[in-house]
Motif scaffolding. Structure first.
Motif, PDB file in Angstrom:
ATOM      1  N   PHE A 165       0.845  -1.200   0.000  1.00  0.00           N
ATOM      2  CA  PHE A 165       0.000   0.000   0.000  1.00  0.00           C
ATOM      3  C   PHE A 165       0.877   1.245   0.000  1.00  0.00           C
ATOM      4  CE2 PHE A 165      -3.108  -2.995   1.457  1.00  0.00           C
ATOM      5  CZ  PHE A 165      -4.330  -2.482   1.065  1.00  0.00           C
ATOM      6  N   HIS A 209       2.489   2.824   3.196  1.00  0.00           N
ATOM      7  CA  HIS A 209       2.689   1.753   4.190  1.00  0.00           C
ATOM      8  C   HIS A 209       3.796   0.816   3.709  1.00  0.00           C
ATOM      9  CE1 HIS A 209      -0.816   2.633   6.750  1.00  0.00           C
ATOM     10  NE2 HIS A 209      -1.359   3.082   5.623  1.00  0.00           N
ATOM     11  N   CYS A 223      -9.691  -5.515  16.409  1.00  0.00           N
ATOM     12  CA  CYS A 223      -8.960  -6.514  15.622  1.00  0.00           C
ATOM     13  C   CYS A 223      -8.111  -7.325  16.595  1.00  0.00           C
ATOM     14  CB  CYS A 223      -8.077  -5.813  14.582  1.00  0.00           C
ATOM     15  SG  CYS A 223      -7.202  -6.951  13.511  1.00  0.00           S
ATOM     16  N   ALA A 276     -13.364  -6.926   6.514  1.00  0.00           N
ATOM     17  CA  ALA A 276     -12.283  -7.904   6.405  1.00  0.00           C
ATOM     18  C   ALA A 276     -12.833  -9.250   5.931  1.00  0.00           C
ATOM     19  CB  ALA A 276     -11.608  -8.070   7.756  1.00  0.00           C
ATOM     20  N   ASN A 286      -8.278  -3.749   7.593  1.00  0.00           N
ATOM     21  CA  ASN A 286      -7.766  -2.433   7.948  1.00  0.00           C
ATOM     22  C   ASN A 286      -7.690  -2.380   9.470  1.00  0.00           C
ATOM     23  OD1 ASN A 286      -6.965   0.183   7.981  1.00  0.00           O
ATOM     24  ND2 ASN A 286      -8.922   1.051   7.310  1.00  0.00           N
ATOM     25  N   GLY A 333      -8.438  -7.344   2.785  1.00  0.00           N
ATOM     26  CA  GLY A 333      -9.225  -6.172   3.172  1.00  0.00           C
ATOM     27  C   GLY A 333      -9.238  -5.902   4.664  1.00  0.00           C
ATOM     28  N   ALA A 383      -3.925  -6.692   2.404  1.00  0.00           N
ATOM     29  CA  ALA A 383      -4.731  -7.226   1.308  1.00  0.00           C
ATOM     30  C   ALA A 383      -4.035  -8.459   0.769  1.00  0.00           C
ATOM     31  CB  ALA A 383      -4.873  -6.180   0.199  1.00  0.00           C
ATOM     32  N   SER A 397      -0.852  -1.145   9.544  1.00  0.00           N
ATOM     33  CA  SER A 397      -0.966  -1.103   8.082  1.00  0.00           C
ATOM     34  C   SER A 397      -2.088  -2.023   7.604  1.00  0.00           C
ATOM     35  CB  SER A 397       0.347  -1.554   7.441  1.00  0.00           C
ATOM     36  OG  SER A 397       1.364  -0.659   7.788  1.00  0.00           O
ATOM     37  N   PRO A 398      -2.776  -1.635   6.537  1.00  0.00           N
ATOM     38  CA  PRO A 398      -3.812  -2.504   5.977  1.00  0.00           C
ATOM     39  C   PRO A 398      -3.198  -3.739   5.322  1.00  0.00           C
ATOM     40  CG  PRO A 398      -3.520  -0.557   4.611  1.00  0.00           C
ATOM     41  CD  PRO A 398      -2.636  -0.368   5.796  1.00  0.00           C
ATOM     42  N   ALA A 456      -9.313   0.200  11.758  1.00  0.00           N
ATOM     43  CA  ALA A 456     -10.727   0.520  11.490  1.00  0.00           C
ATOM     44  C   ALA A 456     -11.690  -0.027  12.538  1.00  0.00           C
ATOM     45  CB  ALA A 456     -11.116  -0.012  10.107  1.00  0.00           C
TER      46      ALA A 456
END
Lengths: 464, 349
Positions: free
Chosen positions: B45, B48, B194, B248, B188, B186, B219, B216-217, B191
């Motif tokens: 990303f 990131h 977690c 997610a 995050n 997905g 994917a 960091s996100p 967000a």
């Protein structure tokens, strides 16, 4: 007065020099292969150390799930194998070996072993792996060496036990020459020596001169069985040879499951012998006798929980799938050509290509040689060699684990067929050139394997 | 006699020639060697970057190769590696931009060459990796390596499943259980909640709470939830409950959730291991793991020979060279020697 033909006397001198060369060649690998870099060495050394410490009888102790929480699985397997051994002793042996593996950079050399060397037991090196279920003969043979050297460092003990592998390597090469002599006859001494040389200089075979592993004894015993079987087929066997054949078969079964081929080779040796009335009438007895020994061998291995014996029909079906899928063939091919640092770094693709081409040429040549051979003993002996390779390969595939070293018991048969198929099959005027070219290529390949392969990977390709 | 000399001369050529080739080889100066490659970190990303601290083992540094795989997607193929002194805030020493060929999707080492950086021996360095296109995600995902032991696990599956709470059961096969790598897409992290809740099988009480130690996100990569080690975890059953932020997705196969149990190393070995200073995400160090990468300097035969002799021992290399020469010479002599050159005692008197 010596009445041997000139070629034989000259040949015997060349044979002696070839043996000296073979010994030195084995010594090369013994000197260069770092400790614990022979496949499965830590586990085999653990086993033979327990035997050298006086534990040999099989334990009847039963362990539950709760025990596995307290004791690592590999140590439980040792406790189940050796009567009288206690957890503290089992752990102590593993710790000594692990300490030496750390000192000798095992984790920097073996790519699949994880990156941390702070492991506390063998489970953390390779989970679920053990040699405690292996047949016992190799450990009884090597334990005295470990006992005699018990005051030395663990690396020195390992080196001493590896010394036996060097002697077995040399003895195997002697047997290969003797097998070839039976097939190629007294005027084919150069072919016989060439077969011995090819076996001796095949790098992964020579490397077995430096490895603590029951495969080295299994290979020697099966080669011995092949030699005796060849004599039976060639009708040059005496009663002593026949008795030795029976004993060698039993010893092979007591060494490793992949040496089960010995039994089939012995039976084939008798079956393929030219018909003569007294022998012919008793040949059929071999079938039930062989089957009985097979059943007893399977019961023996099963009693040791040997994973080579399939424990269910589904497991057997899985192995057939594996055998038919071609994966086993690929794994055997890659590991017999040389895959460095515990089979974690394969040879480049072109080596596989060249050897594949050579193997197909040898196969085609061997078939031609077989067709051209005069019907009789020579043809039968070549057939015996071909069937030996087939039996050994089938065993590997049905074992469900494709390791090149499991094919080594057939090294004698392979070497003879390569000589027959690549050199002897040619017109006489071209044989010398073909033979010398093969020798040069073999020596060059071995040098490449040694320096550009083994040395480079063992001493320069270290992980961080 | 001539053929004997020829035999030994040829053997000398083979043994010395290949030994010489070894010294002309170009091994990596620093290398993470691990098999199999198990954990892709996820797509890169913008903002990131994934980075790695290391100490340069040799004077010269000319190339860094990073293990990468291209995950499905249609983002740009270009990658940029930035080499810095010290760390994320250090001086930029070199940048290398690479666009792998269209048919290169990995998993493979992708090379990032740059003009030589000299006099770097034993100096702390750092590199970070990001997509060339600053405004979009890169489909390339670097592989990471866990410093401890990988335990039980199920491989990367064939489908994504959207869920905010995912449950699984694990039988730990090693002690010192300290984390679970969960294959996600997905995710995050900032967000929402977690975390991983670990319970002993059949127990209500929470034993550990695992967290992802960076923001960091992720994917198409593994989210590593770590917790204080459970020292005696071997052969015990655990229940896992992953609580994930909205949006997610987890990766599954017919065999279940794609996750790997991670064990050890000891807590004190969190950051440095030898010449490796650890992995970073968005400039923050992430303990226990490294990128899978290797570094190269200018070819230096003297250095290679020195390393070989230091590791193997001069006497060992000399002895092996001598033995292999003599053995090869004797073997060749057995087949090259002529009948009339055999010793006299080989003929009938």
């Amino acid at each position: 007065m010596d009445v041997r033909p000139q070629e034989t006397r000259a040949g015997s001198s060349r044979f002696r020099w070839l043996l000296v060369a073979t010994f030195l060649h084995g010594l090369v690998y013994l000197c260069i292969l770092p400790p614990w870099m022979g496949e499965d060495e830590p586990w085999h050394f653990e086993n033979l150390t327990h035997v050298s410490n006086g534990y040999w009888a099989k334990s009847e102790r039963v362990y539950e799930m709760e025990d596995q929480r307290e004791i690592p699985l590999t140590q439980i397997q040792a406790l189940r194998r050796f009567e009288g051994l206690d957890h503290e002793q089992a752990n102590e042996v593993q710790q000594e070996i692990l300490g030496s593996m750390r000192t000798n950079h095992f984790w920097r050399r073996v790519d699949w072993a994880g990156r941390g060397d702070r492991v506390r037991n063998f489970d953390e090196v390779a989970w679920g792996f053990s040699t405690s279920q292996q047949p016992p003969l190799y450990y009884f043979v090597t334990a005295p060496i470990a006992a005699l050297t018990s005051s030395l460092s663990i690396e020195a003990r390992l080196f001493a036990v590896r010394g036996l592998s060097l002697l077995l390597y040399l003895a195997t090469v002697v047997l290969v020459v003797r097998i070839a002599r039976q097939i190629f006859g007294s005027d084919g001494e150069t072919f016989s020596l060439l077969a011995g040389f090819l076996a001796a200089w095949f790098p992964m075979h020579a490397r077995m001169a430096a490895v603590v592993n029951n495969d080295v004894l299994a290979r020697f015993l099966v080669t011995l069985v092949l030699y005796l079987a060849v004599r039976v087929t060639a009708r040059t066997a005496s009663r002593k040879h026949a008795i030795a054949l029976g004993i060698a078969c039993l010893l092979a079964i007591a060494t490793k499951t992949t040496a089960m081929s010995a039994l089939a080779i012995a039976v084939l040796g008798v079956v393929l012998a030219p018909r003569e009335p007294p022998v012919k009438s008793r040949k059929w007895l071999l079938i039930p006798a062989g089957l009985l020994v097979c059943v007893l061998a399977v019961i023996f291995w099963q009693s040791m929980n040997n994973p080579a014996v399939p424990y269910s029909v589904q497991e057997l079906a899985k192995r057939f799938d594996y055998a038919l899928s071609g994966r086993g063939f690929v794994e055997v091919r890659d590991s017999i050509l040389g895959s460095f640092n515990w089979e974690s770094r394969p040879q480049p693709g072109w080596v596989r290509f060249v050897f594949g081409f050579g193997a197909i040429s040898a196969l085609v040549g061997a078939i031609v040689a077989w067709k051209r051979a005069t019907p009789g003993v020579e043809r039968r002996l070549l057939l015996l060699c071909a069937l030996t390779i087939l039996v050994q390969f089938s065993l590997i595939l049905l074992r469900g684990v494709g390791k090149g070293r499991y094919l080594m018991p057939a090294i004698g048969a392979i070497a003879v067929l390569v000589v027959a198929g690549l050199v002897r099959v040619l017109p006489e005027r071209r044989r010398e050139l073909a033979g010398v070219s093969l020798v040069l290529l073999w020596v060059a390949y071995d040098a490449m394997f040694l320096w550009a392969g083994l040395v480079t990977n063992q001493y320069l390709g270290w992980g961080d | 006699m001539r053929r004997t000399l020829l035999a030994f001369a040829l053997a000398l050529v083979f043994s010395s020639g290949f030994l010489l080739l070894v010294t002309r080889s170009h091994p990596a100066s620093l290398e993470i060697r691990t098999q199999p490659w198990q954990m892709p970190a996820g797509k890169l990303f913008h903002g990131h970057a994934i980075g790695q601290h290391f100490v340069c083992p040799t004077n010269s540094l000319t190339e860094i190769q990073v293990a990468l795989v291209r995950q499905p997607g249609d983002s740009g193929r270009g990658l940029r590696l930035t080499l810095k002194s010290e760390g994320p805030a250090g001086e930029v020493l070199r940048t290398s931009e690479v666009t792998p060929a269209a048919d290169t999707n990995g998993p493979a080492f992708i090379a990032f060459p740059f003009t030589e950086v000299a006099d770097m021996a034993d100096k702390p360095l750092y590199f970070e990796l990001e997509g060339l296109q600053r405004d979009q995600l890169s489909d390339w995902s670097p592989w990471i390596s866990w410093r401890g032991i990988t335990g039980a696990g199920k491989p990367w599956g064939d489908r994504y499943v959207a869920s905010e709470t995912v449950r699984d059961e694990v039988l730990a096969i090693q002690d010192d259980w300290t984390g679970v790598a969960l294959a996600v897409d997905g995710l995050n992290v900032p967000a929402g909640r977690c975390e991983l809740i670990v319970r002993e099988s059949g127990q209500e009480e929470t034993l550990r709470i695992g967290t992802v130690t960076h923001a960091s996100p992720i994917a198409a990569g593994y989210a590593v939830f770590t917790f204080d080690p459970i020292e005696r975890s071997r052969w015990r059953d655990y229940e896992l409950e992953f609580v994930l932020p909205e949006g997610a997705r987890v990766v599954e196969s017919d065999r279940g959730l794609s996750a790997l149990s991670l064990h050890g190393p000891a807590p004190e070995a969190t950051v440095e291991q030898g010449k490796l200073g650890g992995l970073t995400r968005a400039g923050r160090i992430v303990p226990h793991r490294d990128l899978i990468f290797r570094t190269y300097g200018t070819p230096d035969a003297e250095l290679v020979l020195g390393t070989l002799l230091e590791r193997a021992g001069t006497w060992r290399i000399a002895l092996v060279w001598l033995l292999s020469w003599i053995a090869g010479g004797l073997a060749l002599r057995s087949f090259l020697v002529e009948r009339e050159e055999l010793p006299l005692d080989e003929f009938p008197h």
